[in-house]
Design a protein around this motif. Structure first.
Motif, PDB file in Angstrom:
ATOM      1  N   ASN A  78      50.914  44.386  32.730  1.00  0.00           N
ATOM      2  CA  ASN A  78      49.537  44.429  32.213  1.00  0.00           C
ATOM      3  C   ASN A  78      48.707  43.316  32.834  1.00  0.00           C
ATOM      4  O   ASN A  78      48.027  42.551  32.155  1.00  0.00           O
ATOM      5  N   GLY A  79      48.784  43.230  34.147  1.00  0.00           N
ATOM      6  CA  GLY A  79      47.977  42.255  34.865  1.00  0.00           C
ATOM      7  C   GLY A  79      48.451  40.823  34.664  1.00  0.00           C
ATOM      8  O   GLY A  79      49.459  40.553  34.023  1.00  0.00           O
ATOM      9  N   ARG A  80      47.671  39.904  35.266  1.00  0.00           N
ATOM     10  CA  ARG A  80      47.973  38.475  35.175  1.00  0.00           C
ATOM     11  C   ARG A  80      46.680  37.730  34.935  1.00  0.00           C
ATOM     12  O   ARG A  80      45.697  37.914  35.666  1.00  0.00           O
ATOM     13  N   SER A  81      46.676  36.910  33.933  1.00  0.00           N
ATOM     14  CA  SER A  81      45.437  36.200  33.592  1.00  0.00           C
ATOM     15  C   SER A  81      45.036  35.210  34.672  1.00  0.00           C
ATOM     16  O   SER A  81      43.854  34.909  34.833  1.00  0.00           O
ATOM     17  N   GLU A  88      50.541  38.725  29.987  1.00  0.00           N
ATOM     18  CA  GLU A  88      49.629  38.418  31.098  1.00  0.00           C
ATOM     19  C   GLU A  88      49.603  36.934  31.433  1.00  0.00           C
ATOM     20  O   GLU A  88      49.170  36.540  32.518  1.00  0.00           O
ATOM     21  N   ASP A  89      50.073  36.076  30.493  1.00  0.00           N
ATOM     22  CA  ASP A  89      50.098  34.631  30.741  1.00  0.00           C
ATOM     23  C   ASP A  89      51.481  34.144  31.165  1.00  0.00           C
ATOM     24  O   ASP A  89      51.735  32.934  31.175  1.00  0.00           O
ATOM     25  N   TRP A 115      45.215  50.707  29.192  1.00  0.00           N
ATOM     26  CA  TRP A 115      46.518  50.646  29.859  1.00  0.00           C
ATOM     27  C   TRP A 115      47.134  52.044  29.957  1.00  0.00           C
ATOM     28  O   TRP A 115      47.627  52.455  31.005  1.00  0.00           O
ATOM     29  N   GLU A 153      43.619  42.686  39.321  1.00  0.00           N
ATOM     30  CA  GLU A 153      44.610  43.089  38.316  1.00  0.00           C
ATOM     31  C   GLU A 153      44.487  42.215  37.065  1.00  0.00           C
ATOM     32  O   GLU A 153      45.198  41.235  36.895  1.00  0.00           O
ATOM     33  N   LYS A 154      43.564  42.594  36.198  1.00  0.00           N
ATOM     34  CA  LYS A 154      43.355  41.846  34.963  1.00  0.00           C
ATOM     35  C   LYS A 154      43.990  42.578  33.782  1.00  0.00           C
ATOM     36  O   LYS A 154      44.162  43.787  33.808  1.00  0.00           O
ATOM     37  N   PRO A 155      44.312  41.849  32.693  1.00  0.00           N
ATOM     38  CA  PRO A 155      44.877  42.505  31.509  1.00  0.00           C
ATOM     39  C   PRO A 155      43.886  43.485  30.897  1.00  0.00           C
ATOM     40  O   PRO A 155      42.668  43.361  31.075  1.00  0.00           O
ATOM     41  N   PHE A 179      54.557  42.550  36.659  1.00  0.00           N
ATOM     42  CA  PHE A 179      53.556  42.273  35.633  1.00  0.00           C
ATOM     43  C   PHE A 179      52.924  43.613  35.231  1.00  0.00           C
ATOM     44  O   PHE A 179      52.168  44.198  35.986  1.00  0.00           O
TER      45      PHE A 179
END
Length: 1560
Positions: free
Chosen positions: A498-501, A443-444, A515, A507-509, A496
Motif C-alpha cells: 500500500n505504497g510508502r509514505s 506504509e511507514d 486499494w 506510489e502513495k498510500p 510494499f
C-alpha cells in the motif's frame, strides 16, 4: 388438556404419519384454524394419520364452516408436498422456469406462505396484495442462485452465532452459511434462538416494517422474560418451516434502508407492555444489533438484525409480562394492537401464549423460575479457570511441518501490517527464518516499521505490488526458465502493498476502497505468480503476522493465498491481540470456516514468547561466519554483507560450525551420508560431518591430488601468469568430478577465499561480486588473498565473458601481484574427458569411471564399512556402481535384479521410463517433484493433512531405489533423476521389452498432466525440446558431432526413419508448433531423400520465423540436397525439361542461401556464415552440371568456351534460347554471385582464427564438408579452383582482344592457380613445400598487367599481397617489387574517397609501419596514413563482430614485426609455428599461455619494440605521433606509467602487442 413442550418442538421435524393429537393441534394453530375447531379436533383424537384422511363431511359434522375447511384442506395439500420429496420434486419440475424463479427470500415464488400461531397475530402483513408496489419490487429483487434451488440436500457450512450481548463491529456473517437450529430453554443463561427471514417485511413501508418487527420482538421478548431465559431473535435467517427451498438457519440477510426504523420500532414497548412494566421491558430488551452479511460475489450490503433479551433476576423478580401485539390493518392502513393481553412463554423453539385455564398454574411457578434465574446468574459469574493451551507446541508443528526443529526445507512468505515500536524488539526470529518475500501493508515500514529493522540484517529488494507482479516479464526471452526467478531466491523481496509514505514517486498510500480498485489486481497477479511459477506447493508457509488492527486488503491477501494453495494447510497466523485476530478471522471466513482458521492460528501468545520459542527451534546457533584475510587472521562476514554478493555461494572458514549437532539424530546423519553415496551432489555438510568424524571419511581420488597440485603451481606464480587463471576438471557423468572440485575448495577454504558461482547471473554481476568478495575487509587491496571460484556445467561463452570481465576489473586497479587475483575452477561433464585433458594438459584434470589400483582399494574398503553399518547396496547404488567402475554387465545385472516383479502398467513405472528417457538422452535433465506428483495424482489437497508429506511413500519399491531426489542449492526446489545415466540407459532397455523408444516418447508427449503442469513447466518443456532437438557436439565434450539429437538418431538406426519423422511431428504438434521442430523435420526429410516433404516443413518453419538465418539456410539446404540427388542418383536420361528442372532447383537453393546471408547480417548475436558456404557449394556444383549439358560440350582443347561465352557475355546458343528463357538472366548473374560469396568467405577467414581442434587435422582424405568445418582455408582454395575452371577460355580471350572479357578470364586464371583472394594467397604460406608455393606465386604475378596502377582495387590488393607472401617464401625472387613501390601503389587506399575492404587498410599498416631504411626522416604524413588505417580497421571490426562473444571468433594475427628492412621485416605467423613443437592443441596452448616466447629461435627473428603505458593503456611511437596499441591480454599491461617492450603483431583488428615486459 395440557400440551407438553415436546410436542411443539418435534411436530415440524416428524413425518405426518408419526404425529399424535398434540402435534396435529400445534399444526392447526400454526395455520390459523380457529381455537374452538382446534379443540374439537383434538377431542376427536385426530392424529397425523387421521388428518391425512379427513374429508369435508367429517369436518362439517363437527360444525366447521366452509372458509375454515378450505384453509385446512389447502394447507394439508402443501404439507403433503413438503413432506414427500418425490412429490415435491415432481411438482417443482412442473413449475415453469423454476431455475430462474423469483423468490420471496423465505420461499420459492410459487409456494404459498404458511403462518405460525404467532403469525396469526403479527402476520397480516404477509398478506400484502399483488398491487403492493413495495412487495412487488421486493420480489423482483430477491433472486436465488440456481444451485440453491436445484438441490435441497446441499450441505452448507456451519457458522458461529454472535456472542450474546457483544457488539463487535468486526463480527460478520457469511452469506449462505447456517446457524445452529432454533433452540428452546437451555440453562437460562445460554440464549434461546428464534429465526425470521423478514425478507418481505424489510421491503415494506416504515410503519408496516416497524409493526411487524415490534410484533416479533415483543412476542419473543415476553416469552423469554416470562420463562426468565436469555434469548436472541434473528431477522435475516431462514426458519425451516417457511419454505423447502432453503435450509433451516441459513443466513441470507436483509437490506436495511434505515437503521433507525428498527431502533424506533422498539418504541412499541411503551404501547404493548402494561405501564408498570414498560421500564423493566426496556431494560431487558436491548437495542438491535446489525451484523453485516458478507459474500465474495455480492455487491449489495445486507445485515442480520439481532435483538438480545436479558431478563436479569433483579429486573424481573416476581413479575410476569402480558402484552398486546401490534398489527397492521391493510384496510385502514393503520397499526392496531390486539385487544386482549396475552402471556407468552417459550415452548421448545417457539413462543406460545399461555392458555387461560393454565394461567394460574403458570403464575404460581414464577417464584421457582426466579430462583432458578438467580442461581444461574450466580453460577455464570463464578470465574472458572480456563485450561491454557499448549501454544508453543502448536507453533512448532505449524511452522516446522511437524518437525521439532526448523531446517531449510521450507521457505516463508510473510504477510504483515504496521509493527509498533515496542514490537520491533521481539521480531528477531524473523531474521533467522528462511524468508522468501514479505507482503507489507505498513506504509511507514521503511521509516519506523518492520522494514527499517530488517534491512539492517538482510539484503533485500524493495518492490511495489505492480512492480513485483510484472517483474518476471522483463527480458524473459533471453533467460532460461531458472534465470527468470533466480534473483528472487537470493535476496528477499520486500513488497510494499500500500505504497510508502517516504517514497518520492507516485506510489502513495490509499484507503481501502481505492486499494481494492487500483491495487488488488496486482496482488492477485503476484500471488498467482509465486504459487504457479516460482515456489512449488508444500515448499513454503505463508505466515500472517497481525501486529495491529486489520484492514480488508490483508484479508484479501489471505483469500488469494487460500485459493491458490487449495486451502489453509500451509498458512499460519500469529496474533498477540485477540481483537486483531477476531476482526481478521471474521472477514476471512468467506473463504474458510472460523474453526479452520483457529486450527492454523496462534492467538493470544505474547510476541516476545513467540520470538523466544521460534529461536529455540532453530537448527543452528546464530554465530557469525568468518573469512580468511591476507594477514593470516579472520574477519567476520555478516549475513547482510554475504547476501549482497548473491551471485556467489560463499564457503567460509567455519562453514557449518553453526549447526547444532545435538539436534541431528544418528538416523539423520546417516541419511545425509547415504544421499551422497546414492548419487546426490555432495554438500558442505558431508565434508563437515566427515571432519567431525560423525560419519565416514570421503575418499580423495588421484584427480583431486592432481587438481590440488595444479592449483599450487598457479598460486606459486610464473613469469607469464595472468590475473585470472583457469583450472579445468572434465569428468565422466557420475565419476565424482563435482565432488573433487568441492574437495579442493573445502581444503583451501582457510587460506583462500572460496565461493561457487551461480551461473544464472550475468558475468558482469558475478565479476562485480567477485571483486567485492576479494576486497572485503582487506586493508591493502594489492595484497588480498586470491579468490578460488568454482563454476560447474558452464557455457564456454559465459566463462570467456566472465574471464574478460574479471581481467578488465583487475586491469582497472593498476596494481600487479605475483599471484593471480582470481582462479576459475571450471568443472564440466564430458563423455571424453581424457581427450580434452590431452588437448590442454597444463591446466586440465580428467576424471573418469576408471579407478587406479590405489583407488580400487579405497573404494572397496569404504564399501565394506558401509555394509558393516547394515546399509543395503540399493541405498548407496551410485557408490556401488563406482566401485565396479560402471561395468556394463554389472549395471545390467543390478538393474535386472531391482526390476524383478515390477508392475509394468503402474503409473510410477511409466514415470521411471519417462525420467530414464530424459536422463539418458538429455544431460543434466530432471523432473520436478511437482510434475511427478501431478502425474501420480498426488497434487491436489483440499483437506488438512500432515505436512510431513513423503513423496517416496507413494512410489513402488523399485522406483524408490533408482530415483534420487535433487534439491537446487538456491531455490531448494526438489526434482527427481535416475541415479546415473547408464542406469537410465539400462532401465530403458529392460523396461521397454518389445516397445520401441519412439512409442515411449509418443506416450510422453500425450501426457497432459506432465506437459500441462504449471509449476516448472518452462524447464520441463526445455528438457523435452532437447530430447528431440539437441545435437551432440565435440566442442561440448560429447564423443561425436551428430546431425540430429541422439534420441532421433537412435530411432532412425534402431527403428526406421518413418518412426523418427512421426515422433518429431508429434512433438511439433504437442509443443506449440515450434518452428525449430519444423526445421528438424525438414532436415530429417531431406537427409532421407524426401525432398517435397522437406520443402513443406522448411516452409512451415520459415512462415513462423521468416527472418531467422538458420531456418532460411535449412530451406536452401533442402534445395541443395535435392539438386545433388537429381544430379548424382537419377538414372533416367536427361531430357531438356529435366535439365531445366535441375537448374531451377539449384538456382532456388542459391536464392535461399542469399536470403540467409541477408538475415544473418541483421542478427546481432551470431555470425552465421552458412549461407555463403551453401551458395558457393551449389554454384560450383551447378557449373559442373552445366558443363555436362550437350549444348556446352567441351572443346577439343579441353575448354568450356561455349559455356564461358554464355555465362560472361550476352551470347545465348540457339538451341536453348527459348526453352531456357526464364533461366538466362539468373545464369548470367551466376559468376558475380559466386564471386561475392567467395570474397565474403575470404574476408571472414582473414579476420578470424579458424583452425579447430581435430585429431585428423593433417588428414588429406577428409570430404569437403569436413574441410568446410575443420579447414575452411583448404575448402576455399578448392572451391575457388572449381569456380575459376569454368570461366577460362583462351579462344574467347583472343576474340575479346583486351576487352573486359579478357580481363575477367585473366582474373579467373589467377583464381585457378590459387590467387584471386587474400585468404587463398596467404594460404601459400602454410604450404609444406615452400619452393612450389613460391613458383605458383611467381606464375600468378605474371598474369597481372605490366602497369599495376591500372588494376582495379581488389586486383591491386591481391597483387600487393602476392608480393608480401612471396617475400616470406622467396625473398630473393626477381618478381618482387621494392617496398617503396608497393607503398606508392597502396596510397590510393588512403586518398580514395570510396570505401575499401579491410584488407586494403591491413596492407597500409604493414607497408607504412616505420622502416629503418625507408623512413630515416620523420614524416607526419605517414603517421596520418597509419593512424587512418588503424581507425578504419577498428571501425570495420566492430561492424564485423557485432555482439558475438570473443571466444567464438578469435582474431587471427597474420604477421609479426621481424628484424630486417623492407618487406623482409614482415614475418608470417607460420614461420613462428614451425619453431614450436607439439600438436595443434599444444601449440595453441603455448600461444595462449605465452610460453611460446620462451622457444629458442623466436627472439632471433622477431624484433622487440619500445612503448609505454598509462592508465593500463599501451602506446607506441609511429613515425612521429603516438599510436594506441591493443594488448593480446589486457591484464598483461603493467599498472602505472612504465616504459615497456613487446613484440608487434598485425591483424585485421589493428596492431597487437605480445609478451609485454617492463623495460629494464
Amino acid at each position: 388438556m395440557h400440551r407438553g413442550p415436546q410436542a411443539l418442538q418435534d411436530y415440524s421435524t416428524l413425518p405426518v404419519n408419526k404425529w399424535d393429537e398434540n402435534h396435529v393441534r400445534c399444526w392447526l394453530e400454526s395455520i390459523g384454524i380457529k381455537k374452538e375447531y382446534v379443540e374439537k379436533l383434538h377431542a376427536e383424537e385426530v392424529t397425523g394419520s387421521v388428518l391425512m384422511e379427513l374429508d369435508e363431511s367429517f369436518l362439517k359434522g363437527i360444525g366447521m364452516k366452509g372458509g375454515q375447511i378450505h384453509i385446512l384442506t389447502c394447507k394439508r395439500k402443501e404439507l403433503l408436498q413438503l413432506q414427500n420429496p418425490q412429490q415435491a420434486k415432481h411438482s417443482s419440475s412442473k413449475t415453469p422456469d423454476v431455475n430462474h424463479a423469483q423468490t420471496e427470500s423465505a420461499r420459492p415464488r410459487k409456494a404459498p406462505a404458511r403462518k405460525t400461531a404467532s403469525e396469526g397475530s403479527c402476520g397480516a402483513v404477509d398478506k400484502t396484495s399483488k398491487e403492493n408496489p413495495a412487495s412487488a419490487s421486493g420480489k423482483r429483487q430477491r433472486r436465488r442462485s440456481n444451485s440453491q434451488l436445484e438441490s435441497n440436500d446441499e450441505v452448507l457450512e456451519l457458522s458461529n452465532c454472535r456472542p450474546f450481548r457483544h457488539q463487535n463491529a468486526d463480527f460478520k456473517y457469511v452469506k449462505d452459511r447456517v446457524l445452529a437450529p432454533e433452540s428452546g430453554v437451555n440453562g437460562l443463561i445460554t440464549p434461546c434462538r428464534e429465526y425470521k427471514s423478514f425478507a418481505i417485511a424489510a421491503e415494506l413501508s416504515r410503519s408496516q416494517l416497524q409493526s411487524k418487527f415490534a410484533c416479533e420482538v415483543i412476542r419473543f421478548a415476553s416469552a423469554c422474560m416470562n420463562i426468565r431465559t436469555n434469548g436472541t431473535i434473528y431477522f435475516g435467517v431462514m426458519d425451516s418451516i417457511e419454505d423447502k427451498g432453503w435450509k433451516h438457519g441459513q443466513i441470507v440477510g436483509i437490506k436495511v434502508k434505515e437503521r433507525e426504523y428498527y431502533v424506533d420500532a422498539l418504541d412499541y414497548i411503551e404501547k404493548c407492555f402494561v405501564e408498570n412494566l414498560q421500564e423493566t421491558a426496556r431494560k431487558c430488551i436491548h437495542p438491535p444489533v446489525f451484523v453485516e452479511v458478507i459474500s465474495k460475489d455480492s455487491q449489495e450490503q445486507r445485515f442480520v438484525v439481532e435483538v438480545d433479551i436479558e431478563p436479569t433476576f433483579s429486573l424481573v423478580n416476581g413479575k410476569f409480562f402480558e402484552v398486546h401485539l401490534p398489527k397492521y390493518n391493510e384496510g385502514s392502513q393503520k397499526v392496531t394492537l390486539t385487544k386482549e393481553l396475552a402471556l407468552y412463554q417459550r415452548l421448545g423453539a417457539k413462543s406460545e401464549p399461555v392458555e387461560r385455564n393454565n394461567l394460574a398454574t403458570f403464575i404460581k411457578g414464577l417464584p421457582d423460575r426466579d430462583a432458578q434465574r438467580e442461581q444461574a446468574e450466580l453460577s455464570s459469574t463464578v470465574s472458572t479457570e480456563v485450561a491454557s493451551k499448549n501454544l508453543g507446541r502448536k507453533l512448532s508443528i505449524l511452522l516446522n511441518d511437524g518437525k521439532s526443529y526448523m531446517d531449510d526445507s521450507l521457505r516463508y512468505i510473510l504477510v504483515t501490517n504496521r509493527c509498533e515500536k515496542d514490537d520491533l524488539n521481539y521480531i528477531n526470529f524473523l531474521m533467522h527464518l528462511n524468508v522468501f518475500c514479505v507482503f507489507d501493508f505498513d506504509e511507514d515500514s521503511n521509516v519506523s516499521g518492520l522494514y527499517s529493522k530488517y534491512k539492517n540484517h538482510h539484503a533485500t529488494r524493495s518492490y511495489f505490488l505492480q512492480e513485483f507482479s510484472n517483474e518476471s516479464k522483463v527480458g524473459l526471452e533471453s533467460k532460461t526458465p531458472f534465470q527468470k526467478h533466480s534473483s528472487l531466491f537470493d535476496q528477499i523481496s520486500w513488497i510494499f502493498c500500500n505504497g510508502r509514505s517516504d517514497f518520492h514517486g507516485d506510489e502513495k498510500p490509499c484507503d481501502e476502497n481505492t486499494w481494492i480498485r487500483t491495487k488488488k489486481k496486482y496482488l492477485k497477479k503476484a500471488i498467482t505468480r509465486i504459487c504457479d511459477e516460482i515456489l512449488p506447493k508444500r515448499s513454503f508457509i505463508v505466515l500472517f503476522l497481525l501486529l495491529s488492527p486489520v484492514q480488508k486488503p490483508l484479508v484479501d491477501t489471505f483469500q488469494e493465498f487460500y485459493t491458490e494453495m487449495n486451502g489453509s494447510e500451509y498458512i499460519v497466523c500469529i496474533a498477540e491481540s485477540t481483537e486483531n485476530y477476531r476482526k481478521w478471522a471474521n472477514l476471512a471466513q468467506t473463504s474458510c470456516s472460523i474453526k479452520t482458521l483457529e486450527q492454523c492460528s496462534i492467538v493470544g501468545m505474547k510476541l516476545s514468547h513467540v520470538d523466544a520459542t521460534i529461536q529455540n527451534m532453530l537448527p543452528s546457533t546464530a554465530q557469525p561466519r568468518h573469512l580468511p584475510v591476507s594477514t593470516r587472521g579472520l574477519c567476520t562476514l555478516p549475513s547482510l554483507e554475504e547476501e549482497k554478493l548473491f551471485s556467489l555461494e560463499i564457503l567460509c572458514v567455519d562453514q557449518c560450525d553453526d549447526i547444532r549437532l545435538d539436534l541431528l539424530t544418528e538416523k539423520e546423519i546417516q541419511e545425509i551420508e547415504q544421499n551422497f553415496y546414492r548419487g546426490r551432489k555432495i554438500t558442505w555438510e558431508n565434508f563437515w560431518l566427515a571432519d567431525k568424524r560423525c560419519c565416514g571419511e570421503i575418499i580423495e581420488r588421484e584427480a583431486c591430488k592432481d587438481a590440488s597440485k595444479l592449483l599450487d603451481d598457479i598460486l606459486q606464480g610464473s613469469e607469464h601468469n595472468y590475473s585470472v587463471a583457469k583450472l579445468k576438471i572434465f569428468h565422466h557423468p557420475g565419476s565424482g568430478g563435482s565432488t573433487i572440485a568441492r574437495q579442493v575448495l573445502w581444503k583451501r577454504r582457510k587460506d583462500l577465499r572460496c565461493a561457487v558461482i551461480k551461473t544464472s547471473y550475468s558475468s558482469a554481476t558475478v565479476c562485480e561480486h567477485a571483486v567485492a568478495f576479494r576486497d572485503y575487509e582487506e586493508k591493502e587491496i594489492s595484497h588480498c588473498l586470491p579468490v578460488l571460484l568454482l563454476i560447474e556445467d558452464y557455457d564456454e561463452d559465459y566463462i570467456d565473458e566472465l574471464r574478460n570481465e574479471l581481467m578488465e576489473a583487475v586491469a582497472a586497479r593498476k596494481i600487479n601481484s605475483p599471484r593471480p587475483y582470481f582462479i576459475l575452477l571450471c568443472c564440466k561433464r564430458s563423455n571424453d574427458p581424457e581427450r580434452l585433458c590431452k588437448a590442454s594438459p597444463l591446466d586440465t584434470v580428467a576424471v573418469t569411471h576408471k579407478l587406479t589400483d590405489t583407488e580400487k582399494i579405497l573404494f572397496r574398503t569404504k564399501l565394506e564399512k558401509l555394509r558393516q553399518k547394515d546399509v543395503k547396496p540399493e541405498f548407496i547404488l551410485t557408490f556401488v556402481l563406482m566401485c565396479e567402475e560402471f561395468n556394463e554387465t554389472y549395471i545390467s545385472d543390478f538393474v535386472g535384479h531391482i526390476l524383478q516383479g515390477i508392475d509394468h502398467s503402474s503409473r510410477d513405472t511409466y514415470l521411471m521410463r519417462y525420467v530414464a528417457l530424459l536422463n539418458f538422452y538429455v544431460p543434466n535433465s530432471h523432473v520436478s517433484l511437482s510434475h511427478c506428483e501431478a502425474f501420480l495424482g498426488l497434487g491436489v489437497y483440499t483437506e488438512r493433512k500432515s505436512r510431513a508429506y513423503d513423496f517416496k511413500s507413494h512410489l513402488s519399491e523399485q522406483a524408490r531405489m533408482i530415483f534420487i531426489e535433487l534439491r537446487e542449492n538456491t531455490t531448494y526446489i526438489s526434482s527427481v533423476q535416475i541415479i546415473h545415466y547408464l542406469v537410465a540407459k539400462e532401465i530403458l532397455h529392460q523396461l521397454s521389452g518389445n516397445e520401441p523408444q519412439s512409442q515411449l516418447a509418443m506416450c510422453l508427449l500425450q501426457e497432459k498432466t506432465l506437459l500441462g503442469n504449471r509449476f516448472g513447466r518452462d524447464e520441463f518443456i526445455k528438457f523435452i525440446r532437447d530430447l528431440f532437438i539437441r545435437r551432440d557436439k565435440r566442442s561440448r565434450g560429447d564423443n561425436t558431432d551428430t546431425l540430429f539429437s541422439p534420441f532421433i538418431e537412435h530411432v532412425c538406426k534402431a527403428e526406421n526413419c518413418e518412426k523418427a519423422i512421426a515422433v518429431l511431428k508429434a512433438a511439433y504438434e504437442h509443443l506449440g508448433k515450434d518452428a525449430f521442430f519444423a526445421q528438424q523435420l525438414a532436415r530429417l526429410h531431406y537427409t532421407n531423400e524426401k525432398f517435397e516433404d522437406a520443402l513443406y516443413w522448411a516452409g512451415v518453419a520459415k512462415a513462423a520465423l521468416p527472418h531467422d538465418s538458420f531456418i532460411l539456410d535449412t530451406e536452401g539446404q533442402v534445395y541443395r540436397k535435392w539438386f545433388s540427388y537429381t544430379v548424382d542418383k537419377t538414372t533416367e536420361e536427361d531430357t531438356p525439361e529435366r535439365i531445366i528442372e535441375k537448374i531451377e532447383i539449384a538456382l532456388k537453393a542459391m536464392k535461399c542461401f542469399r536470403g540467409a546471408q541477408q538475415a544473418a547480417k541483421a542478427e546481432r548475436d551470431n555470425m552465421n556464415n552458412a549461407g555463403y558456404f551453401g551458395e558457393v557449394e551449389v554454384g560450383c556444383r551447378l557449373l559442373r552440371f552445366l558443363s555436362t549439358v550437350p549444348v556446352f560440350r567441351r572443346s577439343a582443347e579441353g575448354e568450356y568456351s561455349e559455356l564461358v561465352k554464355y555465362l560472361i557475355t550476352d551470347y545465348v546458343p540457339k538451341d536453348i534460347e527459348k526453352t531456357w528463357g526464364r533461366l538466362h538472366f539468373r545464369l548470367k548473374g551466376l559468376r558475380q554471385n559466386l564471386y561475392n560469396a567467395l570474397e565474403w568467405i575470404s574476408e571472414d577467414l582473414s579476420y578470424f582464427q579458424t583452425d579447430k581442434t581435430h585429431e585428423k587435422e593433417e588428414d588429406d582424405d577428409r570430404d569437403e564438408k569436413e574441410d568446410q568445418i575443420y579447414n575452411p582455408r583448404k575448402w576455399l582454395k578448392r572451391q575457388s579452383e572449381v569456380y575459376a575452371k569454368f570461366f577460362i577460355s583462351a579462344s574467347l580471350m583472343e576474340e575479346s582482344n583486351g576487352g573486359p572479357e579478357s580481363q575477367l578470364i585473366r582474373r579467373m586464371n589467377i583464381y585457378k592457380r590459387g590467387g584471386g583472394s587474400v585468404t587463398n594467397i596467404l594460404s601459400f604460406l602454410t604450404d609444406k613445400k615452400g619452393n612450389r608455393a613460391a613458383e605458383k606465386l611467381e606464375n600468378i604475378l605474371s598474369f597481372y598487367t605490366e602497369n599495376p596502377l591500372k588494376l582495379e582495387d581488389n586486383d591491386l590488393i591481391n597483387y600487393i599481397f602476392c608480393h608480401i607472401t612471396l617475400t616470406c617464401l622467396a625473398p630473393g625472387s626477381a618478381r618482387l617489387l621494392p617496398m617503396q613501390t608497393l607503398r606508392e601503389l597502396s596510397v590510393r587506399f588512403f586518398k580514395g574517397k570510396r570505401p575499401f575492404p579491410p584488407s586494403a587498410h591491413f596492407l597500409l599498416t604493414l607497408l607504412y609501419w616505420p622502416d629503418e631504411a625507408l623512413d630515416k626522416e620523420p614524416n607526419p604524413d605517414k603517421d596520418d596514413i597509419l593512424n587512418s588505417a588503424l581507425q578504419t580497421l577498428y571501425r570495420l571490426y566492430d561492424i564485423k563482430v557485432k555482439d558475438v562473444p570473443p571466444r567464438k571468433k578469435r582474431i587471427y594475427t597474420h604477421f609479426f614485426l621481424g628484424k630486417g628492412y623492407g618487406l623482409r621485416k614482415i614475418v608470417h605467423k607460420n614461420k613462428i609455428d614451425k619453431l614450436i613443437s607439439g600438436s595443434l592443441d599444444e601449440r595453441r596452448m603455448k600461444w595462449l599461455r605465452g610460453s611460446v616466447w620462451n622457444v629458442a629461435g623466436i627472439c632471433d627473428i622477431l624484433k622487440r619494440v619500445s612503448g609505454w603505458t598509462m592508465d593500463r593503456k599501451l602506446f607506441i611511437r609511429g613515425h612521429m605521433k603516438e599510436l594506441r596499441i591493443l594488448p593480446l591480454h589486457h591484464d598483461s599491461v603493467p599498472p602505472g606509467s612504465e616504459n615497456v617492450t613487446f613484440y608487434l603483431g598485425f591483424s585485421f583488428n589493428g596492431l597487437v602487442a605480445f609478451n609485454i615486459e617492463v623495460e629494464k
